[in-house]
Scaffold this active site. Sequence first.
Site: not given
Ligand code: THU
Length: 124
Positions: A45, A56
């Site tokens: 993030e 992914e």
């Molecule tokens: N996130 C993922 O890593 N993969 C996904 O397919 C959906 C969301 C993450 C993004 C963010 O850091 C957190 O999950 C909350 O949305």
Amino acid sequence: MINKLKLIKSAINAQKKAICPYSNYNVGASLLTNNGEILIGFNIESKAYPTTLCAERVAIFSALTQGYSKFEALAVVTKDGAAPCGSCRQIIAEYAGDIPILIAKPNEDYIETNTFKLLPQPFI
Ligand code: THU
């Protein structure tokens, strides 16, 4: 032969390393390459929230930068067994094709689906 449990365990380990101080929503991913290697990704993030990258896509982009381009399966782990987001579905379809996708929880429970079930009629 895909060792599903091994792939899921690897995604569970990746999930623990997620850098997600804003959402506290850890996501781990692991990709099986055509030569049997397992590569991981986790969500990273950013202070500028939209620049965050999902687990992914980190796994796939990292694999591509390391010279891997053929993939056999993907495992994704979240605390509640959530499915990959739309942006990740696009990248999975484009760069991995129609592969098995294991959607798992940290206790190793999982459901198995595949790319084209998650993204029918893909733009590829
Ligand atoms: N996130 C993922 O890593 N993969 C996904 O397919 C959906 C969301 C993450 C993004 C963010 O850091 C957190 O999950 C909350 O949305």
